[in-house]
Design an enzyme around this catalytic site. Structure first.
Site, PDB file in Angstrom:
ATOM      1  N   TRP A 119       0.824  -1.210   0.000  1.00 25.63           N
ATOM      2  CA  TRP A 119       0.000   0.000   0.000  1.00 25.63           C
ATOM      3  C   TRP A 119       0.859   1.262   0.000  1.00 25.63           C
ATOM      4  O   TRP A 119       0.537   2.246  -0.668  1.00 25.63           O
ATOM      5  CB  TRP A 119      -0.986   0.028   1.164  1.00 25.63           C
ATOM      6  N   ASP A 135      -1.290   7.228   5.980  1.00 21.11           N
ATOM      7  CA  ASP A 135      -2.379   6.326   5.632  1.00 21.11           C
ATOM      8  C   ASP A 135      -2.654   5.458   6.861  1.00 21.11           C
ATOM      9  O   ASP A 135      -1.864   4.582   7.193  1.00 21.11           O
ATOM     10  CB  ASP A 135      -1.974   5.462   4.425  1.00 21.11           C
ATOM     11  N   LYS A 148     -12.085  -0.933   7.537  1.00 16.52           N
ATOM     12  CA  LYS A 148     -11.338  -1.751   8.496  1.00 16.52           C
ATOM     13  C   LYS A 148     -11.768  -1.438   9.930  1.00 16.52           C
ATOM     14  O   LYS A 148     -12.162  -2.325  10.656  1.00 16.52           O
ATOM     15  CB  LYS A 148      -9.834  -1.542   8.340  1.00 16.52           C
TER      16      LYS A 148
END
Ligand SMILES: *Cc1c(COP(=O)(O)O)cnc(C)c1O
Length: 360
Positions: free
Chosen positions: A101, A170, A194
């Site tokens: 990511w 992030d 999440k």
């Protein structure tokens, strides 16, 4: 029977939140209308949105120096929107490359400006978090980007490094799982699926001083300044996802807030890692001090056994533990809504599987 869900995202939500959400689907607040049918300009939705933004502030202890923005779409949209707002061909963004990511965020930024890797753990298969002593100079960047929890590799920054350029994080997979000092962060963002709610929205927590630097010559849907000024109600917001997120944030508050859930998260992770370390069948390859408290990744000596274990789990009602396709292996995601009971169930199944393999 409800399954025991270890999905990496969209992830498990508290059963009570789902029960409340299903009520709202039929008849929200007893108003005789579904949450899926209300106008985003209605007083009811305005109050839902306001409470959501307020709870994000309260749970994160976010002060008046920051704006909170709620947006459509997921983290990848933010990978693009951030450089659109804060990067140009003449400026450079620095990235701490801790895996999939983190790297994707950099690839997206490269469409808009220059990018640079400040530090990387790629050479060691992303099994650790780069030491700040190994960082290149962090001066002179439009921003430095890092990924606080690496969902796929199971690593986590347990300390946020101090850098000499604006810091963007992030937090998709660990937002509100632990206490964080937002005063040191220019821009924190997370997709919802999440730790916040269902998929379909993202949140950003932006320092006003930094927001003032954003480009303004942008289609309005991408402009953080505009979205903040319109109080996250410019385009039609994801009404249903916002509502379920609100229910989940209320649930988090009722658990005692972020510091209480942080203590519980630590216990869950400790129990699960202890079993991996004890059990002769399983191994975790992450440098111990960098182990993620959210995504517990492990492998088995024979990949053939991994599939057997996954099937064995399914027989015991446990799902979602197959590792990401880029790493393989097994991954148990233990976000806020995962209960200690469910973690204990997984541990018992790991023990039963060990027994079964040994006695064969
Ligand atoms: C899940 C995840 C993403 C991707 O989110 P999308 O909403 O699918 O784009 C990005 N970063 C991290 C850290 C994640 O956990």
């Amino acid at each position: 029977m409800r399954k025991i869900i270890f999905n990496a995202g969209p992830a498990v939500l508290p059963e009570i939140v789902l029960a409340q959400a299903s009520e709202g689907i039929l008849n929200v607040n007893n108003e005789g209308i579904s949450i899926a049918e209300i106008s985003h300009r209605s007083q009811l939705f305005k109050s839902i949105l306001e409470e959501t933004l307020h709870l994000i502030r309260e749970l994160g202890a976010i002060g008046t120096d920051h704006e909170v923005i709620l947006m459509q779409g997921g983290a990848r949209l933010q990978f693009a929107q951030i450089p659109m707002n804060f990067l140009s061909k003449e400026s450079k963004a620095g990235f701490i490359d801790t895996g999939y990511w983190a790297h994707k965020a950099m690839e997206y930024a490269a469409y808009y400006g220059q990018t640079d890797i400040i530090a990387s753990s790629q050479e060691k298969q992303y099994r650790h978090i780069p030491n700040t002593l190994d960082f290149k100079s962090t001066k002179g960047y439009a921003y430095i980007h890092l990924t606080s929890n690496n969902t796929i590799y199971g690593t986590q920054f347990h300390q946020i490094p101090v850098v000499e350029s604006p810091l963007i994080i992030d937090m998709s997979s660990d937002v509100f799982s632990r206490v964080m000092d937002y005063s040191k962060i220019e821009f924190a963002y997370a997709c919802a699926q999440k730790n916040i709610g269902p998929a379909g929205l993202s949140i950003a927590i932006v320092k006003k001083e930094f927001l003032a630097r954003a480009h303004t010559q942008l289609p309005p849907v991408f402009s953080y300044q505009l979205l903040a000024a319109k109080k996250s109600n410019y385009y039609t917001p994801p009404v249903l996802a916002t509502y379920i997120s609100l229910l989940n944030l209320r649930w988090l508050k009722a658990q005692g807030g972020v510091s209480a859930i942080e203590a519980l998260n630590a216990q869950k992770a400790k129990a699960l890692y202890a079993e991996i370390d004890r059990n002769t069948l399983f191994e975790n390859h992450v440098q111990t001090e960098d182990r993620s408290l959210m995504n517990v990744c492990f492998t088995m000596s024979l990949s053939d056994l991994e599939q057997q274990f996954i099937t064995f789990c399914e027989k015991h009602n446990i799902i979602g533990i197959k590792g990401h396709k880029v790493t393989g292996g097994i991954r148990a995601s233990i976000y806020n809504a995962q209960t200690m009971d469910n973690v204990q169930q997984l541990i018992q199944v790991m023990q039963a599987f060990e027994e079964k393999c040994i006695n064969k």
